[in-house]
Write a protein that holds these residues in place. Structure first.
Motif, PDB file in Angstrom:
ATOM      1  N   ASN A   1      12.329 -17.151  27.232  1.00 15.03           N
ATOM      2  CA  ASN A   1      12.588 -16.393  25.997  1.00 15.03           C
ATOM      3  C   ASN A   1      13.299 -15.103  26.380  1.00 15.03           C
ATOM      4  O   ASN A   1      13.351 -14.726  27.555  1.00 15.03           O
ATOM      5  N   TRP A   2      13.820 -14.382  25.392  1.00 11.26           N
ATOM      6  CA  TRP A   2      14.424 -13.080  25.650  1.00 11.26           C
ATOM      7  C   TRP A   2      13.318 -12.080  25.955  1.00 11.26           C
ATOM      8  O   TRP A   2      12.277 -12.092  25.306  1.00 11.26           O
ATOM      9  N   LYS A   3      13.583 -11.220  26.911  1.00  5.88           N
ATOM     10  CA  LYS A   3      12.627 -10.159  27.229  1.00  5.88           C
ATOM     11  C   LYS A   3      12.490  -9.226  26.025  1.00  5.88           C
ATOM     12  O   LYS A   3      13.477  -8.925  25.357  1.00  5.88           O
ATOM     13  N   ASN A   4      11.266  -8.801  25.762  1.00  4.13           N
ATOM     14  CA  ASN A   4      11.071  -7.887  24.630  1.00  4.13           C
ATOM     15  C   ASN A   4      11.391  -6.450  25.053  1.00  4.13           C
ATOM     16  O   ASN A   4      10.712  -5.891  25.899  1.00  4.13           O
ATOM     17  N   GLY A   5      12.415  -5.880  24.467  1.00  5.17           N
ATOM     18  CA  GLY A   5      12.825  -4.529  24.867  1.00  5.17           C
ATOM     19  C   GLY A   5      12.773  -3.545  23.716  1.00  5.17           C
ATOM     20  O   GLY A   5      13.399  -2.490  23.777  1.00  5.17           O
ATOM     21  N   MET A   6      12.015  -3.868  22.647  1.00  3.01           N
ATOM     22  CA  MET A   6      11.999  -2.964  21.496  1.00  3.01           C
ATOM     23  C   MET A   6      10.641  -2.933  20.827  1.00  3.01           C
ATOM     24  O   MET A   6       9.820  -3.815  21.035  1.00  3.01           O
ATOM     25  N   GLU A   7      10.421  -1.894  20.043  1.00  4.22           N
ATOM     26  CA  GLU A   7       9.235  -1.834  19.183  1.00  4.22           C
ATOM     27  C   GLU A   7       9.665  -1.374  17.800  1.00  4.22           C
ATOM     28  O   GLU A   7      10.704  -0.717  17.646  1.00  4.22           O
ATOM     29  N   ASP A   8       8.866  -1.707  16.806  1.00  7.72           N
ATOM     30  CA  ASP A   8       9.122  -1.260  15.436  1.00  7.72           C
ATOM     31  C   ASP A   8       8.294  -0.025  15.148  1.00  7.72           C
ATOM     32  O   ASP A   8       7.137   0.083  15.587  1.00  7.72           O
ATOM     33  N   ILE A   9       8.864   0.882  14.386  1.00  9.29           N
ATOM     34  CA  ILE A   9       8.096   2.017  13.857  1.00  9.29           C
ATOM     35  C   ILE A   9       8.375   2.049  12.360  1.00  9.29           C
ATOM     36  O   ILE A   9       9.513   2.303  11.938  1.00  9.29           O
ATOM     37  N   TRP A  10       7.354   1.744  11.572  1.00 10.98           N
ATOM     38  CA  TRP A  10       7.521   1.725  10.115  1.00 10.98           C
ATOM     39  C   TRP A  10       7.339   3.135   9.576  1.00 10.98           C
ATOM     40  O   TRP A  10       6.343   3.796   9.876  1.00 10.98           O
TER      41      TRP A  10
ATOM     42  N   ASN B   1       0.792  -1.241   0.000  1.00 15.24           N
ATOM     43  CA  ASN B   1       0.000   0.000   0.000  1.00 15.24           C
ATOM     44  C   ASN B   1       0.823   1.290   0.000  1.00 15.24           C
ATOM     45  O   ASN B   1       0.295   2.349  -0.342  1.00 15.24           O
ATOM     46  N   PHE B   2       2.090   1.181   0.444  1.00 14.19           N
ATOM     47  CA  PHE B   2       2.926   2.381   0.585  1.00 14.19           C
ATOM     48  C   PHE B   2       4.357   2.051   0.149  1.00 14.19           C
ATOM     49  O   PHE B   2       4.698   0.881  -0.039  1.00 14.19           O
ATOM     50  N   THR B   3       5.195   3.110   0.051  1.00 12.54           N
ATOM     51  CA  THR B   3       6.633   2.871  -0.103  1.00 12.54           C
ATOM     52  C   THR B   3       7.215   2.744   1.295  1.00 12.54           C
ATOM     53  O   THR B   3       7.032   3.654   2.126  1.00 12.54           O
ATOM     54  N   ILE B   4       7.895   1.654   1.564  1.00 16.01           N
ATOM     55  CA  ILE B   4       8.535   1.512   2.881  1.00 16.01           C
ATOM     56  C   ILE B   4       9.880   2.225   2.820  1.00 16.01           C
ATOM     57  O   ILE B   4      10.753   1.859   2.041  1.00 16.01           O
ATOM     58  N   LYS B   5      10.027   3.248   3.643  1.00 14.35           N
ATOM     59  CA  LYS B   5      11.272   4.027   3.653  1.00 14.35           C
ATOM     60  C   LYS B   5      12.243   3.516   4.709  1.00 14.35           C
ATOM     61  O   LYS B   5      13.449   3.623   4.561  1.00 14.35           O
ATOM     62  N   ASN B   6      11.699   3.018   5.810  1.00  7.77           N
ATOM     63  CA  ASN B   6      12.600   2.575   6.871  1.00  7.77           C
ATOM     64  C   ASN B   6      11.820   1.804   7.934  1.00  7.77           C
ATOM     65  O   ASN B   6      10.584   1.883   7.987  1.00  7.77           O
ATOM     66  N   ARG B   7      12.548   1.064   8.731  1.00  2.88           N
ATOM     67  CA  ARG B   7      11.968   0.435   9.921  1.00  2.88           C
ATOM     68  C   ARG B   7      12.818   0.873  11.095  1.00  2.88           C
ATOM     69  O   ARG B   7      13.979   0.506  11.198  1.00  2.88           O
ATOM     70  N   ILE B   8      12.220   1.695  11.946  1.00  2.00           N
ATOM     71  CA  ILE B   8      12.956   2.235  13.096  1.00  2.00           C
ATOM     72  C   ILE B   8      12.795   1.274  14.266  1.00  2.00           C
ATOM     73  O   ILE B   8      11.710   0.734  14.503  1.00  2.00           O
ATOM     74  N   THR B   9      13.879   1.055  14.991  1.00  2.00           N
ATOM     75  CA  THR B   9      13.804   0.265  16.221  1.00  2.00           C
ATOM     76  C   THR B   9      13.846   1.214  17.401  1.00  2.00           C
ATOM     77  O   THR B   9      14.798   1.985  17.551  1.00  2.00           O
ATOM     78  N   TRP B  10      12.802   1.170  18.193  1.00  3.10           N
ATOM     79  CA  TRP B  10      12.770   1.966  19.422  1.00  3.10           C
ATOM     80  C   TRP B  10      13.100   1.032  20.586  1.00  3.10           C
ATOM     81  O   TRP B  10      12.338   0.096  20.855  1.00  3.10           O
ATOM     82  N   GLN B  11      14.202   1.319  21.225  1.00  6.62           N
ATOM     83  CA  GLN B  11      14.580   0.504  22.377  1.00  6.62           C
ATOM     84  C   GLN B  11      13.881   1.058  23.610  1.00  6.62           C
ATOM     85  O   GLN B  11      14.249   2.113  24.107  1.00  6.62           O
ATOM     86  N   ARG B  12      12.842   0.331  24.054  1.00  3.32           N
ATOM     87  CA  ARG B  12      12.131   0.772  25.264  1.00  3.32           C
ATOM     88  C   ARG B  12      12.927   0.283  26.459  1.00  3.32           C
ATOM     89  O   ARG B  12      13.524  -0.782  26.418  1.00  3.32           O
ATOM     90  N   GLU B  13      12.878   1.027  27.549  1.00  2.49           N
ATOM     91  CA  GLU B  13      13.623   0.549  28.708  1.00  2.49           C
ATOM     92  C   GLU B  13      12.891  -0.585  29.398  1.00  2.49           C
ATOM     93  O   GLU B  13      13.486  -1.528  29.886  1.00  2.49           O
ATOM     94  N   LYS B  14      11.559  -0.459  29.405  1.00  2.00           N
ATOM     95  CA  LYS B  14      10.785  -1.405  30.199  1.00  2.00           C
ATOM     96  C   LYS B  14      10.300  -2.566  29.337  1.00  2.00           C
ATOM     97  O   LYS B  14      10.032  -2.392  28.158  1.00  2.00           O
ATOM     98  N   GLY B  15      10.172  -3.724  29.891  1.00  2.00           N
ATOM     99  CA  GLY B  15       9.620  -4.864  29.177  1.00  2.00           C
ATOM    100  C   GLY B  15       9.413  -5.972  30.187  1.00  2.00           C
ATOM    101  O   GLY B  15      10.081  -6.008  31.219  1.00  2.00           O
ATOM    102  N   ARG B  16       8.474  -6.865  29.899  1.00  2.16           N
ATOM    103  CA  ARG B  16       8.203  -7.932  30.861  1.00  2.16           C
ATOM    104  C   ARG B  16       9.206  -9.060  30.682  1.00  2.16           C
ATOM    105  O   ARG B  16       9.399  -9.554  29.563  1.00  2.16           O
ATOM    106  N   GLY B  17       9.874  -9.468  31.750  1.00  2.16           N
ATOM    107  CA  GLY B  17      10.849 -10.552  31.682  1.00  2.16           C
ATOM    108  C   GLY B  17      10.164 -11.871  31.347  1.00  2.16           C
ATOM    109  O   GLY B  17       8.993 -12.056  31.649  1.00  2.16           O
TER     110      GLY B  17
END
Ligand SMILES: C[S@@+](CC[C@H](N)C(=O)[O-])C[C@H]1O[C@@H](n2cnc3c(N)ncnc32)[C@H](O)[C@@H]1O
Length: 318
Positions: free
Chosen positions: A148-157, A128-144
């Protein structure tokens, strides 16, 4: 009920105790939403799948889309239920079909997701769009997690309507970093600045964002919303991908973080949120922004590294 500590700034009033003017300013599906003037700088309480078709076409320069991630989650009593990937893709295509007509041909779109949701939506976004980038936001908080590895990031397209014609103000989103190993050439500082308050360098912004924490209870921007985005994060997106006077559309506006940040940065906005309570918190924050336009972590036109509050204050005073 336990009393809140004096330092706890969380906005969490209930609707019976909404501050003056908040409920009066809220638009709903019953209002006339068909012209730009009617909706500009407003928060609309309602279901985006019903509200978006009522809005005028082609008004938005930037869309910030922070939908429910594909997880079981309650938003003010309204439950979003985890879907299989195919059904979440169908859900994603449904909002895209409603958002796209509202965008200008030069508009940019940012879509937030956790890594699992991202895997499902990436092909739909690409269709539907041109994908220009995928940003990784490293959040400090995440549930252990034990297995598995704790999730400490989110994607921003970062997406655009047009491959070439779109706004990107790189100079407005530089990051100020303290210089650890200052390099000199012929005795002069190379690419860094010396001040009585310390040594720092303004660096080009990358697609890895490790300088932004989630809002917490002692921050003025914090509300009772379970997945509120930080104003500092939204400020980066808004400054890079819009200009003063542009219009920002947020169809999953939550506690109004993008709307408030847009207002603080002299942009217009239109927000839609299904929860009346969250919409009210957002409108209250918009009222507060009449008096206070500060964005924590952004000052003097630059974004500051985490934990540089003291340095920030010293440099800002000069
Ligand atoms: C991830 S949160 C967004 C948080 C927001 N960015 C903030 O900083 O407060 C998703 C929001 O979408 C809202 N929502 C879910 N489905 C919706 C719909 N169909 N129409 C409008 N809002 C919806 C939820 O109530 C929730 O507040």
């Amino acid at each position: 009920m336990m009393a809140k500590s004096a330092r706890n700034k969380t906005i969490d009033f209930d609707l019976d105790h909404a501050p003056a003017g908040v409920l009066e300013q809220m638009l709903t599906a019953g209002d006339d939403l068909t012209s730009r003037d009617a909706v500009l700088d407003h928060s609309i309480n309602g279901d985006s799948f019903k509200i978006l078709p009522q809005l005028p076409d082609g008004f938005a320069d930037l869309a910030l889309i922070d939908p429910p991630y594909n997880l079981d989650k309650r938003y003010d009593g309204l439950k979003f239920k985890h879907l299989n990937d195919h059904d979440y893709q169908t859900y994603t295509q449904r909002w895209i079909d409603l958002v796209k007509p509202k965008l200008k041909p030069t508009a940019s779109i940012y879509v937030f997701a956790d890594w699992q949701t991202s895997i499902a939506i990436a092909p739909i976004l690409a269709q539907n769009f041109t994908i220009k980038n995928r940003i990784t936001w490293q959040r400090e908080k995440g549930r252990g997690a034990k297995t598995n590895w704790k999730n400490g990031m989110e994607d921003i397209w970062f997406l655009t309507q047009d491959d070439k014609e779109y706004t990107f103000n790189v100079d407005q989103v530089k990051q100020r970093r303290q210089v650890i190993a200052p390099y000199r050439e012929n005795g002069k500082a190379k690419d860094w600045q010396e001040s009585a308050a310390g040594r720092f360098r303004d660096t080009m912004p990358s697609n890895f964002w490790d300088d932004i924490s989630i809002p917490y209870w002692s921050m003025a921007e914090n509300t009772g919303h379970p997945t509120q985005k930080p104003e500092k994060l939204l400020a980066k997106v808004i400054l890079a991908s819009s200009n003063p006077g542009d219009v920002i559309l947020d169809p999953f506006a939550g506690a109004g973080s993008s709307l408030v940040t847009a207002k603080k940065l002299n942009r217009h906005f239109v927000g839609v949120e299904q929860s009346k309570l969250y919409t009210a918190w957002g409108i209250y924050r918009l009222q507060l922004a009449d008096q206070d336009k500060t964005i924590q972590g952004y000052a003097d036109g630059v974004f500051w590294e985490r934990n540089t509050g003291a340095l920030q204050r010293r440099i800002s005073k000069k």
